[in-house]
Design an enzyme around this catalytic site. Structure first.
Site, PDB file in Angstrom:
ATOM      1  CE  LYS A  39      -1.283 -51.008 -19.354  1.00 31.46           C
ATOM      2  NZ  LYS A  39      -0.292 -51.361 -20.413  1.00 31.46           N
ATOM      3  CB  SER A 114      -2.600 -52.335 -23.492  1.00 37.90           C
ATOM      4  OG  SER A 114      -1.370 -52.376 -22.783  1.00 37.90           O
ATOM      5  CB  SER A 138       1.262 -51.433 -24.100  1.00 42.80           C
ATOM      6  OG  SER A 138       0.422 -52.355 -24.720  1.00 42.80           O
TER       7      SER A 138
HETATM    8  N1  GLN Z   1      -0.581 -54.453 -28.756  1.00 44.44           N
HETATM    9  C1  GLN Z   1       0.334 -55.482 -28.325  1.00 44.44           C
HETATM   10  C2  GLN Z   1      -0.423 -56.685 -27.870  1.00 44.44           C
HETATM   11  O1  GLN Z   1      -1.602 -56.650 -27.883  1.00 44.44           O
HETATM   12  C3  GLN Z   1       1.230 -54.972 -27.255  1.00 44.44           C
HETATM   13  C4  GLN Z   1       0.566 -54.862 -25.955  1.00 44.44           C
HETATM   14  C5  GLN Z   1       1.493 -54.421 -24.895  1.00 44.44           C
HETATM   15  O2  GLN Z   1       2.568 -53.886 -25.187  1.00 44.44           O
HETATM   16  N2  GLN Z   1       1.132 -54.723 -23.668  1.00 44.44           N
HETATM   17  O3  GLN Z   1       0.144 -57.673 -27.498  1.00 44.44           O
END
Ligand code: GLN
Length: 429
Positions: A39, A114, A138
């Site tokens: 990532k 994400s 994410s």
């Molecule tokens: N969707 C969640 C957020 O936007 C989690 C994102 C993540 O785990 N990095 O904060």
């Protein structure tokens, strides 16, 4: 390797931000020759690392994240830096400055975020394993949406050194994989104490053998969280309940559990995560890191430079600054910390009665790209994953097919139980 690199360059799903120069020398080590996507919020020495943000568009890190160093030492080959929601803020992969990633099984749908690119590259069969990061879901949500495995390890079990910070008390790095054995093998390599990470846990690295030992248990006491079935889309609930039924038929004991504090979890998460993000992102000021757009004076330089952040990142910085500001700190931030404590205590208490806990991972099926929900509607995609982020406990997404995942949750520090139960379930059911 040549075909793989060609596929990564072609990138029909927009899952890749950078394809590095790959050294094709034969490798040895436990992961010898395994191609891995990383990532793009995880630092790779000499390879551009953008966090999918304009503000880091040209950033080339001078060092490797600990996980990357360990992967290379184990013989793995980093073949791609994968797309993500900018600074890992999002649940669909659409918040990337490099454009949205497509779902490998239905290109009109989101792949989840994400860690959108990592999950899409594994789901499409392009790479066997990718690294993601998980702050509130994410790794798990995109794994569910792309029908693959994904582990959010115990907080501190895998070093965060070299992970571009979003919300430091929640951020973890973990593997996404088409196969749970490969996932375990990669966990063995990337986990373990790291003196470079102040919140690293002083625990031995993840043990595949221990996961196998747990997998061979005669029968399991499996907790099911009743509140985590409310409001879940019918096809997901049906598939999940059929999975529970199969566990029962195999002689496992199914125990009903409750998460009374669950109704506060999502709000607490979005207060804590935005508060920490506003503080972590203060460093992108056009002076110390990233790109600088010079203005008339210092303030103008700040404004122009920080306007490179996308809309969601700016929204989070504003919310986070608000909840930490004088007069609101007690009303929001401190209250959120108290709610987090309640959630954590309740979850820790479950494990006196059960070996593992299962819940659906995703409350709905993947929406189409560009659905244009309100921010809060997107935040609701994280409803089922954030409680376990607040508690810091391990949670593994096991794919049930058709964009549905089940989360396998274990006690703090016992990632082997999540993976062991995943091994058992993938073989026995
Ligand atoms: N969707 C969640 C957020 O936007 C989690 C994102 C993540 O785990 N990095 O904060």
């Amino acid at each position: 390797m040549r075909d793989l690199l060609a596929a990564l360059r072609e990138d029909p799903l927009n899952a890749v931000i950078t394809v590095p120069d790959v050294d094709e020398e034969p490798k040895d080590g436990p992961l010898a020759g395994m191609p891995i996507a990383v990532k793009d919020n995880i630092l790779t020495a000499g390879i551009r690392t953008t966090a999918a943000s304009k503000i880091l568009e040209n950033y080339i890190p001078p060092y490797d994240a600990t996980v990357v160093r360990k992967l290379k030492e184990a013989g793995a080959v980093i073949v791609a830096k994968s797309n993500l929601d900018e600074f890992a803020m999002g649940s669909t992969g659409e918040n990337s400055a490099f454009g949205p990633t497509k779902n490998p099984h239905a290109p009109e749908l989101v792949p989840g975020g994400s860690s959108s690119g990592s999950a899409a590259l594994v789901g499409s069969g392009t790479v066997p394993v990718a690294l993601g990061s998980d702050t509130g879901g994410s790794i798990r949500l995109p794994a569910a949406f792309c029908n693959v495995w994904g582990l959010k390890p115990t907080y501190g079990r895998v070093s965060r050194f070299g992970l571009i910070a979003f919300a430091s008390s929640l951020d973890v790095i973990g593997p996404i994989s088409s196969d749970v054995v490969n996932l375990a093998r990669v966990m063995e390599v990337i986990s373990g104490y790291d003196p470079n990470d102040a919140t690293s846990l002083d625990l031995p690295p993840f043990s595949y053998d221990e996961a196998e030992r747990f997998a061979s248990k005669e029968k399991f006491r499996v907790g099911v969280v009743r509140e985590h079935l409310d409001g879940v889309a019918p096809p997901i609930r049906e598939r999940f309940l059929a999975f529970v039924e199969r566990l029962r038929e195999r002689g496992n004991e199914v125990v009903d559990l409750h998460l009374e504090s669950g109704e506060f979890a999502l709000a607490a998460y979005y207060v804590i995560a935005t508060a920490e993000a506003s503080s972590n992102l203060a460093r992108y000021d056009g002076v110390r890191y990233g790109i600088r757009i010079p203005g008339r004076d210092l303030l103008d330089t700040y404004v122009r430079t920080r306007s490179l952040f996308g809309r969601e990142v700016r929204r989070r910085i504003m919310v986070g600054t608000f909840v930490l500001s004088h007069g609101y700190y007690e009303a929001y931030y401190l209250k959120a910390l108290k709610a987090r404590r309640l959630v954590r205590d309740e979850i820790d208490g479950w494990f006196k009665r059960v070996d593992v806990v299962i819940t659906p991972t995703n409350p709905v099926l993947p929406p189409p790209i560009g659905a244009g929900f309100s921010p809060v509607e997107y935040y609701r995609l994280d409803t089922l994953t954030v409680p376990f982020s607040l508690a810091g406990v391990p949670a593994l997404n096991m794919p049930l097919g058709d964009f549905v995942g089940v989360q396998i949750v274990a006690p703090f520090g016992e990632d082997e139980r999540s993976v062991g139960f995943g091994l058992y379930a993938s073989r026995a059911l």
